[in-house]
Enzyme design. Sequence first.
Site, short mmCIF file in Angstrom:
data_model
loop_
_atom_site.label_atom_id
_atom_site.label_comp_id
_atom_site.label_asym_id
_atom_site.label_seq_id
_atom_site.Cartn_x
_atom_site.Cartn_y
_atom_site.Cartn_z
N GLU A 1 -90.76 -27.36 69.74
CA GLU A 1 -89.40 -26.62 70.58
C GLU A 1 -88.60 -26.17 69.50
OE1 GLU A 1 -87.13 -29.10 73.79
OE2 GLU A 1 -86.09 -29.39 72.43
N ARG B 1 -67.19 4.44 72.82
CA ARG B 1 -65.91 3.86 72.71
C ARG B 1 -64.90 4.79 71.64
NH1 ARG B 1 -61.21 2.11 75.15
NH2 ARG B 1 -59.95 0.94 74.00
N GLN C 1 -65.95 2.40 58.96
CA GLN C 1 -66.88 2.04 58.14
C GLN C 1 -67.02 0.29 58.43
OE1 GLN C 1 -66.31 1.31 54.03
NE2 GLN C 1 -68.13 2.54 53.77
#
Lengths: 92, 377
Positions: free
Chosen positions: B239, B265, B276
């Site tokens: 798991e 955008r 940057q």
Amino acid sequence: MTAMQEREEIAAKLLAFIRNSFLAGDPQGELTGDTPLLALGILNSLNTATLIAYTQEEFGVKVPLHDVSPENFKSVDSLSSMVHERRSTADA
Amino acid sequence: MDFDPSPEQRQRAASIRTAAGGLPRPERGTPAGRDLWEAAGKIGVTGLCLPADCGGGGLGALDTALALEAFRAGGADTGHSFGIAAHLLACGTVLAEHAHEPVRAELLRGLAAGTTIAANAMTEDEAGSDLSRLATTAVADGDSYVLNGVKSFVSNGPLADVVVTYAVTSPEAGYLGLSVFAVRTGSPGFRAGPALDKAGLAGCAAARVEFAGCRVPRSHLIGSEGQGSAIFQGSMAWERACLPAIYLGAMQEQLDQCLAHCRQRRQFGRRIGDFQAVAHRLATMRRRLESSRLLLYRACWLIDRDSPGAGEAVALAKVAVTEAAIANGVDAARLSGAQGYLAGAGVGSHLQDAVPLHIFSGTTDIQQEIIARGMGL
Ligand SMILES: Cc1cc2nc3c(=O)[nH]c(=O)nc-3n(C[C@H](O)[C@H](O)[C@H](O)COP(=O)(O)OP(=O)(O)OC[C@H]3O[C@@H](n4cnc5c(N)ncnc54)[C@H](O)[C@@H]3O)c2cc1C
């Protein structure tokens, strides 16, 4: 080395490991070969996994699932006997 | 050293990814129902690592992880993916390796098909990280065991047909006095409480589960008495290693969405990806994803080789995925601006679904302890 000496050597290493790793060095010197590791809660989930990893690496034995039993991990004495037996069968 | 998935692994991942994209998603804030489980079963996801003779895919840990990653990356809900992973890894592996016939085959066929849903019940109010505090008991009585106790957090609990349940059979044996049982949820004395109101992973309902004189046939003891702890640790290795793969898929989807947003955008007359600070944030998100992915693949690869170093590798991978998923979740929220903060945008839910990575399948502190002990500390 006789079988008895081998078993004693395994037990001494296991005692030292458990003292240092799980009992802060065991300053009172309480841990012995027949101290009940499970009943006293010294072996919890993390410590059991750590002890199995140490046993496999230090003694070169595999500890498969069916060997992770209350009988084998009850005390340092029972664990030393199991390790000794597994090593002897691996050597044979 | 070969870091590339094989053509077979690529093809399996591609087909699961495509199929996952076609699956309906649970309504926002609600758990996946049986219809979704069966749909996942039809594409093989509910049986990935279960034995082929029971209808499973017979996959190893690495192939299972790749498939779970693809399932989530293809668009499956994170909570539903989590529920399926718990069913497979904490329950299916236990039944496959240790249950006795005919119970084993009977249950596994249903698990693989997604028609039988499994849950794993270990945690209790007083026994979380420390399993030696378990209080649920199982006492042998004739041809059955009688179980009494309460489990406090059982994923898939409200929907499950079978609960893989850990109980104390030898109190004097402490941590190694546990045994594990396959409890059918229709058994008298079994009761699953209402779905817990969780902060995330809504697609997977969880519940408290109670055993009040619950009688379980001896044939439903998994492995033998006293093997519960060792069996549990084996299932947790699977798991811990494979389940976080769903978060790799989620991070990939999130990164793709962030890239698309930052290309489109515009602020100050430029695409925000041209700043940057923004571009470097995306680069960092990618580095976190790719480095945690490599650690996870390696951990699974070591499990498949039954390597003694697998435990530490799994712990390293789980911590890396946890930190990556949460840090990327915060960065995605920053990049998305106010629109991303709206509940329907999905940005917040990525983060809410990622936070419990610190807790389930062994907390991050416990994984750090495993790593530290592995270095001899
Ligand atoms: C989403 C989700 C799904 C879950 N699903 C299941 C499920 O299906 N079945 C199930 O049985 N359980 C499930 N759990 C429960 C989970 O396994 C436990 O929450 C986990 O084991 C931690 O136990 P606890 O919550 O009691 O925390 P605690 O053990 O009380 O820990 C609290 C804090 O103490 C720290 N801590 C504890 N011991 C140590 C130590 N020795 N060293 C350092 N730090 C330590 C922990 O890291 C943690 O930060 C789930 C939990 C979550 C969040």
